[in-house]
Design a protein around this motif. Structure first.
Motif, PDB file in Angstrom:
ATOM      1  N   VAL A   6       0.869  -1.181   0.000  1.00 29.79           N
ATOM      2  CA  VAL A   6       0.000   0.000   0.000  1.00 29.79           C
ATOM      3  C   VAL A   6       0.902   1.226   0.000  1.00 29.79           C
ATOM      4  O   VAL A   6       1.653   1.449   0.956  1.00 29.79           O
ATOM      5  N   PRO A   7       0.886   2.029  -1.067  1.00 30.72           N
ATOM      6  CA  PRO A   7       1.768   3.196  -1.143  1.00 30.72           C
ATOM      7  C   PRO A   7       1.358   4.276  -0.144  1.00 30.72           C
ATOM      8  O   PRO A   7       0.220   4.316   0.321  1.00 30.72           O
ATOM      9  N   GLY A   8       2.286   5.163   0.159  1.00 34.91           N
ATOM     10  CA  GLY A   8       2.042   6.208   1.157  1.00 34.91           C
ATOM     11  C   GLY A   8       1.345   7.427   0.592  1.00 34.91           C
ATOM     12  O   GLY A   8       1.812   8.552   0.782  1.00 34.91           O
ATOM     13  N   ILE A   9       0.236   7.242  -0.080  1.00 39.43           N
ATOM     14  CA  ILE A   9      -0.539   8.362  -0.632  1.00 39.43           C
ATOM     15  C   ILE A   9      -1.434   8.927   0.479  1.00 39.43           C
ATOM     16  O   ILE A   9      -2.122   8.154   1.159  1.00 39.43           O
ATOM     17  N   PRO A  10      -1.437  10.225   0.687  1.00 36.61           N
ATOM     18  CA  PRO A  10      -2.338  10.785   1.709  1.00 36.61           C
ATOM     19  C   PRO A  10      -3.788  10.365   1.477  1.00 36.61           C
ATOM     20  O   PRO A  10      -4.316  10.476   0.376  1.00 36.61           O
ATOM     21  N   GLY A  11      -4.411   9.842   2.537  1.00 35.40           N
ATOM     22  CA  GLY A  11      -5.798   9.413   2.464  1.00 35.40           C
ATOM     23  C   GLY A  11      -6.014   8.016   1.934  1.00 35.40           C
ATOM     24  O   GLY A  11      -7.154   7.555   1.841  1.00 35.40           O
ATOM     25  N   VAL A  12      -4.942   7.282   1.602  1.00 31.78           N
ATOM     26  CA  VAL A  12      -5.098   5.963   0.988  1.00 31.78           C
ATOM     27  C   VAL A  12      -5.742   4.961   1.946  1.00 31.78           C
ATOM     28  O   VAL A  12      -6.314   3.955   1.519  1.00 31.78           O
ATOM     29  N   GLY A  13      -5.682   5.243   3.238  1.00 37.12           N
ATOM     30  CA  GLY A  13      -6.295   4.345   4.215  1.00 37.12           C
ATOM     31  C   GLY A  13      -7.799   4.231   4.078  1.00 37.12           C
ATOM     32  O   GLY A  13      -8.408   3.276   4.580  1.00 37.12           O
ATOM     33  N   VAL A  49      -1.365   9.626  -8.685  1.00 35.96           N
ATOM     34  CA  VAL A  49      -2.332   9.986  -7.645  1.00 35.96           C
ATOM     35  C   VAL A  49      -1.603  10.745  -6.536  1.00 35.96           C
ATOM     36  O   VAL A  49      -0.667  10.232  -5.930  1.00 35.96           O
ATOM     37  N   GLN A  50      -2.056  11.961  -6.245  1.00 32.02           N
ATOM     38  CA  GLN A  50      -1.393  12.797  -5.245  1.00 32.02           C
ATOM     39  C   GLN A  50      -2.045  12.706  -3.876  1.00 32.02           C
ATOM     40  O   GLN A  50      -1.369  12.758  -2.863  1.00 32.02           O
ATOM     41  N   TRP A  51      -3.360  12.600  -3.835  1.00 33.24           N
ATOM     42  CA  TRP A  51      -4.062  12.407  -2.571  1.00 33.24           C
ATOM     43  C   TRP A  51      -5.479  11.889  -2.829  1.00 33.24           C
ATOM     44  O   TRP A  51      -5.999  11.995  -3.936  1.00 33.24           O
ATOM     45  N   ILE A  52      -6.075  11.326  -1.786  1.00 30.60           N
ATOM     46  CA  ILE A  52      -7.450  10.806  -1.834  1.00 30.60           C
ATOM     47  C   ILE A  52      -8.171  11.308  -0.587  1.00 30.60           C
ATOM     48  O   ILE A  52      -7.579  11.371   0.500  1.00 30.60           O
ATOM     49  N   ALA A  53      -9.440  11.625  -0.730  1.00 34.06           N
ATOM     50  CA  ALA A  53     -10.251  12.031   0.426  1.00 34.06           C
ATOM     51  C   ALA A  53     -11.648  11.443   0.296  1.00 34.06           C
ATOM     52  O   ALA A  53     -12.191  11.345  -0.809  1.00 34.06           O
ATOM     53  N   LYS A  54     -12.217  11.036   1.411  1.00 35.23           N
ATOM     54  CA  LYS A  54     -13.589  10.506   1.433  1.00 35.23           C
ATOM     55  C   LYS A  54     -14.532  11.655   1.824  1.00 35.23           C
ATOM     56  O   LYS A  54     -14.384  12.255   2.885  1.00 35.23           O
ATOM     57  N   ARG A  55     -15.480  11.945   0.942  1.00 27.67           N
ATOM     58  CA  ARG A  55     -16.449  13.009   1.211  1.00 27.67           C
ATOM     59  C   ARG A  55     -17.841  12.446   1.024  1.00 27.67           C
ATOM     60  O   ARG A  55     -18.298  12.223  -0.089  1.00 27.67           O
ATOM     61  N   GLY A  56     -18.476  12.169   2.137  1.00 26.89           N
ATOM     62  CA  GLY A  56     -19.786  11.542   2.085  1.00 26.89           C
ATOM     63  C   GLY A  56     -19.678  10.144   1.512  1.00 26.89           C
ATOM     64  O   GLY A  56     -18.906   9.316   1.990  1.00 26.89           O
ATOM     65  N   ALA A  63     -10.218  12.459  -5.639  1.00 24.92           N
ATOM     66  CA  ALA A  63      -8.804  12.191  -5.845  1.00 24.92           C
ATOM     67  C   ALA A  63      -8.178  13.278  -6.702  1.00 24.92           C
ATOM     68  O   ALA A  63      -8.805  13.772  -7.656  1.00 24.92           O
ATOM     69  N   MET A  64      -6.961  13.653  -6.338  1.00 26.16           N
ATOM     70  CA  MET A  64      -6.173  14.561  -7.163  1.00 26.16           C
ATOM     71  C   MET A  64      -5.175  13.710  -7.946  1.00 26.16           C
ATOM     72  O   MET A  64      -4.351  13.013  -7.364  1.00 26.16           O
ATOM     73  N   ILE A  65      -5.288  13.765  -9.286  1.00 28.44           N
ATOM     74  CA  ILE A  65      -4.443  12.939 -10.152  1.00 28.44           C
ATOM     75  C   ILE A  65      -3.610  13.843 -11.042  1.00 28.44           C
ATOM     76  O   ILE A  65      -4.146  14.563 -11.894  1.00 28.44           O
ATOM     77  N   ASP A  66      -2.309  13.831 -10.801  1.00 26.08           N
ATOM     78  CA  ASP A  66      -1.355  14.544 -11.644  1.00 26.08           C
ATOM     79  C   ASP A  66      -1.677  16.030 -11.772  1.00 26.08           C
ATOM     80  O   ASP A  66      -1.435  16.647 -12.815  1.00 26.08           O
ATOM     81  N   GLY A  67      -2.247  16.598 -10.722  1.00 28.56           N
ATOM     82  CA  GLY A  67      -2.516  18.030 -10.708  1.00 28.56           C
ATOM     83  C   GLY A  67      -3.557  18.508 -11.694  1.00 28.56           C
ATOM     84  O   GLY A  67      -3.662  19.713 -11.974  1.00 28.56           O
ATOM     85  N   VAL A 116      -6.788  -0.066  -4.194  1.00 30.42           N
ATOM     86  CA  VAL A 116      -5.324   0.000  -4.291  1.00 30.42           C
ATOM     87  C   VAL A 116      -4.804  -1.361  -4.728  1.00 30.42           C
ATOM     88  O   VAL A 116      -4.923  -2.353  -3.992  1.00 30.42           O
ATOM     89  N   CYS A 117      -4.230  -1.424  -5.924  1.00 30.32           N
ATOM     90  CA  CYS A 117      -3.657  -2.660  -6.468  1.00 30.32           C
ATOM     91  C   CYS A 117      -2.211  -2.374  -6.870  1.00 30.32           C
ATOM     92  O   CYS A 117      -1.846  -2.408  -8.051  1.00 30.32           O
TER      93      CYS A 117
END
Length: 339
Positions: free
Chosen positions: A116-123, A173-180, A185-189, A200-201
């Motif tokens: 599991v990569p260390g992407i913010p919010g990947v948990g 992928v720069q970060w992931i957030a759960k909203r509702g 996800a922010m992908i490549d700006g 996550v694979c």
């Protein structure tokens, strides 16, 4: 107290066990699970292997169990169960500290775990190990799959006919957030993209929890790589601790003969290993698939041949075809080409 302690009864541990068994060495394989091949009982999740080259050395060919181009993982489990039968394996024996067994030689064949990569919010996301394999679970949904390897494309293929859309991306992928009920996800700006599910694979990484400086580690990205790496390690142990010479064959020490052999062998050499050619008068000795360390002689990998003299690099040739190789050997041996 045992001479060889092998940790893990997957392909690497079983292959090493077979070599030690046939050599008559004092060994034991310790396996945490109740059966061999624990990894392949869970993975790949969709139960189809990515290659048909799954045979181990000194056993029946895997083709006896399946002749499909992409065989089932359960076929491999049956194959490894049969391969394990004659070996000295203690099941239900988890190892937390290899030093307590007093083994002269420790071989770690503990396999890999999902990464599991260390992407913010990947948990917040599901993983390859936990996500459902039922395609109907993804019907009409927007799915982001993080990864670009076998597990990612295997997952994407499984849900392609039911999902509303599927994005498969790697390191962008720069970060992931759960909203509702949605993921953002922010992908490549490029801006925020919205999904119903994120999986996550990102492949697998070797389990390093038991690593100690004196242990030998055997691993590989495929069973082909594993079986060759294990054989190289076993040959090294036999030579260093039991006086068994590394297998070799004689070649004529002439540019045309050496070039023909190297050209035919180069495409067969696994990554991380090398053939070593040592000239000795009228003959040359070929030691196949040795660990790639600096040596005297010609070191042949799948991508190049290097000439060492007393561990000093003399020359490199990257064109592994007969004519360039013949010219290379002619120059290095200071003899004329035959052609």
């Amino acid at each position: 107290m045992v001479e060889y302690l092998v940790v893990g009864a997957g392909p690497a541990g079983l292959q090493m066990g077979r070599f030690l068994h046939q050599a008559g060495r004092d060994y034991v394989i310790l396996e945490a699970g109740a059966e061999p091949a624990g990894f392949f009982r869970s993975f790949p999740r969709h139960r189809v292997l990515s290659t048909d080259d799954n045979s181990l050395f000194e056993g029946v060919p895997f083709a006896r169990y399946s002749k499909r181009t992409f065989p089932g993982a359960d076929d491999l489990v049956r194959y490894l169960e049969e391969f394990a039968r004659p070996l000295n394996i203690r099941y239900n024996t988890p190892v937390t500290d290899v030093s307590r067994y007093g083994a002269r030689h420790v071989i770690l064949a503990t396999g890999k775990k999902p990464y599991v990569p260390g992407i913010p919010g990947v948990g917040e996301a599901e993983t390859y190990a936990s996500a459902s394999t039922d395609p109907t679970e993804y019907a009409g949904k927007r799915v982001l799959i993080i990864g670009r390897g076998h597990s990612a494309f295997e997952t994407a293929d499984n849900i392609a006919t039911t999902a509303r859309l599927t994005h498969t991306v790697g390191r962008a992928v720069q970060w992931i957030a759960k909203r509702g009920n949605e993921f953002v996800a922010m992908i490549d700006g490029t801006g925020e993209l919205r999904y119903d599910k994120v999986i996550v694979c990102a492949g697998f990484r070797r389990d390093t929890s038991l690593d100690v400086p004196y242990a030998h580690v055997v691993t590989g990205d495929s069973i082909k790589a594993i079986r060759h790496a294990v054989r190289a390690l076993h040959r090294t142990l036999e030579a260093e601790h039991h006086g068994v010479p590394w297998p070799h064959r004689k070649l004529r020490n002439r540019p045309d003969s050496l070039a023909a052999t190297v050209a035919s062998r180069a495409g067969q050499i696994p990554e991380g290993l090398a053939d070593v050619v040592v000239p000795q008068g009228q003959h040359a000795l070929l030691y196949d698939e040795m660990p790639t360390t600096e040596r005297n002689g010609f070191v042949v990998t799948s991508t190049q041949i290097t000439h060492y003299r007393k561990n000093e690099l003399i020359a490199v040739e990257r064109r592994l075809h007969r004519k360039p190789l013949e010219r290379f050997f002619s120059q290095q041996l200071a003899v004329p080409c035959i052609a």
